[in-house]
Design a protein around this motif. Structure first.
Motif, mmCIF file in Angstrom:
data_model
loop_
_atom_site.group_PDB
_atom_site.id
_atom_site.type_symbol
_atom_site.label_atom_id
_atom_site.label_comp_id
_atom_site.label_asym_id
_atom_site.label_seq_id
_atom_site.Cartn_x
_atom_site.Cartn_y
_atom_site.Cartn_z
ATOM 1 N N TRP A 281 75.059 42.522 20.574
ATOM 2 C CA TRP A 281 75.837 42.278 19.286
ATOM 3 C C TRP A 281 74.610 43.075 18.406
ATOM 4 N N VAL A 282 75.601 43.585 17.226
ATOM 5 C CA VAL A 282 74.230 44.330 16.490
ATOM 6 C C VAL A 282 75.404 44.125 14.671
ATOM 7 N N GLU A 283 74.178 43.118 13.619
ATOM 8 C CA GLU A 283 74.413 43.299 12.386
ATOM 9 C C GLU A 283 73.802 44.434 11.874
ATOM 10 N N ILE A 284 74.655 45.104 10.837
ATOM 11 C CA ILE A 284 75.132 46.080 10.204
ATOM 12 C C ILE A 284 75.093 46.006 8.905
ATOM 13 N N GLU A 285 74.153 45.784 7.769
ATOM 14 C CA GLU A 285 74.246 45.391 6.331
ATOM 15 C C GLU A 285 73.906 46.502 5.719
ATOM 16 N N ALA A 286 74.999 46.808 4.203
ATOM 17 C CA ALA A 286 73.903 47.969 3.742
ATOM 18 C C ALA A 286 74.407 47.380 1.861
ATOM 19 N N GLU A 287 73.719 47.818 0.741
ATOM 20 C CA GLU A 287 73.617 47.133 -0.124
ATOM 21 C C GLU A 287 74.996 47.212 -0.931
ATOM 22 N N GLU A 288 75.217 49.276 -0.723
ATOM 23 C CA GLU A 288 76.368 49.755 -1.695
ATOM 24 C C GLU A 288 77.816 49.081 -0.825
ATOM 25 N N GLY A 289 77.435 48.416 0.613
ATOM 26 C CA GLY A 289 78.527 48.339 1.064
ATOM 27 C C GLY A 289 78.867 49.481 2.351
ATOM 28 N N LEU A 290 79.503 49.124 2.885
ATOM 29 C CA LEU A 290 80.078 50.773 4.521
ATOM 30 C C LEU A 290 81.148 50.060 4.625
ATOM 31 N N THR A 291 81.541 51.552 5.134
ATOM 32 C CA THR A 291 83.474 52.025 5.080
ATOM 33 C C THR A 291 83.103 52.484 6.580
ATOM 34 N N PHE A 292 83.995 51.381 7.330
ATOM 35 C CA PHE A 292 84.051 51.955 9.029
ATOM 36 C C PHE A 292 85.436 51.990 9.580
ATOM 37 N N ASN A 293 85.411 53.079 10.648
ATOM 38 C CA ASN A 293 86.521 53.238 11.488
ATOM 39 C C ASN A 293 86.071 52.880 12.093
ATOM 40 N N LEU A 294 87.383 51.687 13.090
ATOM 41 C CA LEU A 294 87.423 50.745 14.343
ATOM 42 C C LEU A 294 88.215 51.602 14.808
ATOM 43 N N ASP A 295 88.341 52.573 15.949
ATOM 44 C CA ASP A 295 89.376 53.320 16.653
ATOM 45 C C ASP A 295 90.246 54.220 15.480
ATOM 46 N N GLY A 296 89.712 54.635 14.126
ATOM 47 C CA GLY A 296 90.506 55.061 12.978
ATOM 48 C C GLY A 296 91.459 54.240 12.255
ATOM 49 N N GLU A 297 90.634 52.866 12.253
ATOM 50 C CA GLU A 297 91.397 52.803 11.078
ATOM 51 C C GLU A 297 90.170 51.709 10.379
ATOM 52 N N PRO A 298 90.373 51.764 8.927
ATOM 53 C CA PRO A 298 89.524 52.013 7.866
ATOM 54 C C PRO A 298 89.268 50.141 7.571
ATOM 55 N N LEU A 299 88.127 50.114 7.523
ATOM 56 C CA LEU A 299 87.315 48.512 7.402
ATOM 57 C C LEU A 299 86.465 48.872 6.200
ATOM 58 N N GLU A 300 86.213 47.580 5.519
ATOM 59 C CA GLU A 300 85.290 47.972 4.037
ATOM 60 C C GLU A 300 84.777 46.647 4.128
ATOM 61 N N ALA A 301 83.520 46.520 3.644
ATOM 62 C CA ALA A 301 82.568 45.023 4.124
ATOM 63 C C ALA A 301 81.108 45.221 4.235
#
Length: 319
Positions: free
Chosen positions: A265-285
């Motif tokens: 497992w890995v935890e990822i954190e960013a002060e400005e927030g993160l935008t990830f693509n999960l298999d091409g589907e966007p997720l922001e947190a």
């Protein structure tokens, strides 16, 4: 209720392709029962997958690109049933990039893809569970990307993808080179910590994204860990040289400059927030936790596939 039927969940964009219709007809002529469900809008693939579970289907086949596969996998994984109680997963690759299928060695021809489902027994595969800060649960079967790679994925137009296929991502990247901006984040996992700026961040259950970019080239579907790759920005004054190396040497240059690890497992954190693509589907947190979930689904894959052990399974399912 149980059934020996297959449920093909077909992206509506591909519903009128002759090769798809011919492939389904060929398997039906061999006695295979195939129910076809065509998607019209977001959420249809999820709903059809759950309907297949309720009907006791023996296999659910995602007919489309990485996004269709993602939606079907997420629907199955979110149920309270164990992998052995769910329909086996199949894939008919019909997308632009087909990153998961390419890395897995799946044929891109629709009939050949259905024949993999008919001829090979399903094998357990891991999935990534993604938990954003604030609650909720998401799933990823292939690769989650963040940073500049995410921008390229989201800004590549459907028209460009239709014209150039997977190369459209490369063309968009070249056009955006002058506006590269790194992000800053911190990563934490068992025995691993990293903090700094990055251009590309990839968390992989599979190996490639963005139309053929091997971001986590050692990832496997059955090892209970996820592969993490962080590409920091080049030192000041070396951006042009670094980009030249990436263009001329490709993956080798990228991996030499990257920080890489493998974690449960890995935890990822960013002060400005993160935008990830999960298999091409966007997720922001602002914070995300990625977990490897062992053997969450069973999938029909070629006897020999880079994403699973080299040895072929001992038995074969009836065709």
């Amino acid at each position: 209720m149980s059934s020996d039927a297959w449920h093909l969940i077909l992206n509506g964009k591909n519903a009128n392709e002759d090769t798809v219709r011919d492939a389904v007809a060929a398997l039906r002529e061999r006695g295979r029962t195939i129910h076809v469900r065509v998607t019209w809008e977001q959420g249809d693939a999820h709903r059809y997958a759950l309907e297949a579970v309720a009907a006791g289907a023996v296999a659910v086949i995602a007919g489309g690109g990485d996004g269709t596969l993602h939606e079907v996998c997420a629907a199955l994984a979110a149920t309270d049933r164990a992998a052995g109680e769910l329909p086996a997963l199949g894939l008919m690759p019909l997308g632009t990039a087909n990153d998961f299928a390419t890395a897995a060695g799946l044929p891109l021809d629709p009939l050949a893809a259905l024949e993999v489902v008919a001829a090979t027994p399903p094998r357990p595969i891991d999935l990534m569970r993604v938990l954003p800060a604030g609650g909720g649960e998401h799933w990823c079967v292939n690769v989650a990307t963040g940073g500049f790679a995410t921008r390229i994925t989201t800004e590549t137009s459907p028209e460009l993808k239709k014209l150039f296929g997977g190369a459209a991502y490369f063309l968009t990247g070249m056009a955006r080179m002058g506006s590269i901006r790194s992000a800053r984040g911190s990563l934490r996992g068992p025995g691993f910590e990293w903090d700094g700026e990055f251009l590309v961040l990839a968390v992989g259950n599979g190996r490639q994204a963005g139309g053929g970019q091997l971001l986590t080239p050692d990832a496997r579907l059955d090892d209970g860990v996820i592969d993490v790759m962080v590409l920091p920005p080049p030192p000041p004054g070396e951006t042009t040289a670094a980009l030249g190396a990436l263009l001329s040497r490709g993956r080798a240059a990228l991996l030499e400059a990257a920080v890489r690890t493998r974690l449960p497992w890995v935890e990822i954190e960013a002060e400005e927030g993160l935008t990830f693509n999960l298999d091409g589907e966007p997720l922001e947190a602002p914070r995300l936790r990625f977990e490897a979930v062992r053997a969450r689904l069973c999938m029909h894959l070629p006897d020999v596939t880079p994403l699973l052990p080299d040895e072929a399974p001992a038995g074969r399912s009836p065709g």
